[in-house]
Design a protein around this motif. Structure first.
Motif, PDB file in Angstrom:
ATOM      1  N   LYS A  38       0.800  -1.224   0.000  1.00 61.93           N
ATOM      2  CA  LYS A  38       0.000   0.000   0.000  1.00 61.93           C
ATOM      3  C   LYS A  38       0.836   1.279   0.000  1.00 61.93           C
ATOM      4  CE  LYS A  38      -4.181  -1.486   2.381  1.00 61.93           C
ATOM      5  NZ  LYS A  38      -5.006  -1.227   3.558  1.00 61.93           N
ATOM      6  N   THR A  39       1.999   1.226   0.620  1.00 61.22           N
ATOM      7  CA  THR A  39       2.782   2.445   0.850  1.00 61.22           C
ATOM      8  C   THR A  39       3.935   2.546  -0.135  1.00 61.22           C
ATOM      9  OG1 THR A  39       2.257   2.182   3.189  1.00 61.22           O
ATOM     10  CG2 THR A  39       3.951   3.788   2.637  1.00 61.22           C
ATOM     11  N   ARG A  40       4.018   3.725  -0.787  1.00 61.33           N
ATOM     12  CA  ARG A  40       5.125   3.984  -1.697  1.00 61.33           C
ATOM     13  C   ARG A  40       5.931   5.202  -1.280  1.00 61.33           C
ATOM     14  NH1 ARG A  40       2.699   4.943  -7.112  1.00 61.33           N
ATOM     15  NH2 ARG A  40       1.241   6.022  -5.780  1.00 61.33           N
ATOM     16  N   THR A  41       5.288   6.112  -0.528  1.00 68.79           N
ATOM     17  CA  THR A  41       5.951   7.362  -0.134  1.00 68.79           C
ATOM     18  C   THR A  41       5.734   7.623   1.353  1.00 68.79           C
ATOM     19  OG1 THR A  41       4.017   8.737  -0.559  1.00 68.79           O
ATOM     20  CG2 THR A  41       5.525   8.364  -2.415  1.00 68.79           C
ATOM     21  N   ASN A  42       6.521   8.538   1.893  1.00 63.14           N
ATOM     22  CA  ASN A  42       6.364   8.914   3.296  1.00 63.14           C
ATOM     23  C   ASN A  42       4.965   9.442   3.578  1.00 63.14           C
ATOM     24  OD1 ASN A  42       9.043   8.232   3.757  1.00 63.14           O
ATOM     25  ND2 ASN A  42       9.775  10.318   3.464  1.00 63.14           N
ATOM     26  N   ALA A  43       4.398  10.163   2.644  1.00 62.00           N
ATOM     27  CA  ALA A  43       3.064  10.750   2.835  1.00 62.00           C
ATOM     28  C   ALA A  43       1.999   9.689   3.041  1.00 62.00           C
ATOM     29  CB  ALA A  43       2.704  11.622   1.643  1.00 62.00           C
ATOM     30  N   GLU A  44       2.224   8.490   2.544  1.00 62.75           N
ATOM     31  CA  GLU A  44       1.241   7.414   2.636  1.00 62.75           C
ATOM     32  C   GLU A  44       1.420   6.520   3.859  1.00 62.75           C
ATOM     33  OE1 GLU A  44       0.705   6.863  -2.185  1.00 62.75           O
ATOM     34  OE2 GLU A  44       2.191   5.647  -1.140  1.00 62.75           O
ATOM     35  N   MET A  45       2.388   6.833   4.719  1.00 64.73           N
ATOM     36  CA  MET A  45       2.664   5.972   5.872  1.00 64.73           C
ATOM     37  C   MET A  45       1.464   5.853   6.809  1.00 64.73           C
ATOM     38  SD  MET A  45       6.512   6.614   7.319  1.00 64.73           S
ATOM     39  CE  MET A  45       6.687   8.360   7.048  1.00 64.73           C
ATOM     40  N   SER A  46       1.269   4.647   7.311  1.00 64.29           N
ATOM     41  CA  SER A  46       0.273   4.403   8.358  1.00 64.29           C
ATOM     42  C   SER A  46       0.873   4.810   9.702  1.00 64.29           C
ATOM     43  CB  SER A  46      -0.074   2.911   8.392  1.00 64.29           C
ATOM     44  OG  SER A  46       1.068   2.160   8.817  1.00 64.29           O
TER      45      SER A  46
END
Length: 117
Positions: A38-46
């Protein structure tokens, strides 16, 4: 940016150098999240990824604690500041988030808050 920086006669960082730093930061993030679907960038971190990848030293923790208290920031703002701090550290080529990275992220959050609220 401060007045002394704006009024300086020294030339700014060339666009090609900035581009190189951005490309490297994106590579670092691809490697960091290679095992995540799901995560590709820092902005998408859970939230759990933030806890894993955005650890602060005691000085960074203290800066963020003061900002949270003094500026009455939300838990959402806390997570955003950590994500932006991680990105600033990546752009600087730093494996760890340093206090100046946290300070810069807090400044962006404060600016954002002043402009949109």
């Amino acid at each position: 940016m401060e007045y002394k920086d704006l009024s300086s006669t020294e030339s700014a960082e060339p666009s090609a150098a900035i581009r190189s730093r951005v490309i490297e930061a994106r590579r670092i993030q691809r490697e960091r999240f290679a095992s995540s679907r799901k995560t590709r960038t820092n902005a998408e971190m859970s939230h759990s990824q933030i806890k894993e990848h955005c650890k602060l030293d005691s000085a960074g923790q203290e800066l963020l604690r003061h900002a949270m208290t003094d500026l009455q920031l939300s838990a959402r703002a806390y997570d955003r500041i950590l994500k932006v701090s991680r990105t600033i550290a990546d752009l600087a080529g730093s494996p760890t988030i340093q206090p100046p990275h946290v300070m810069e992220a807090i400044q962006y959050r404060t600016l954002d808050r002043n402009l949109w609220h």
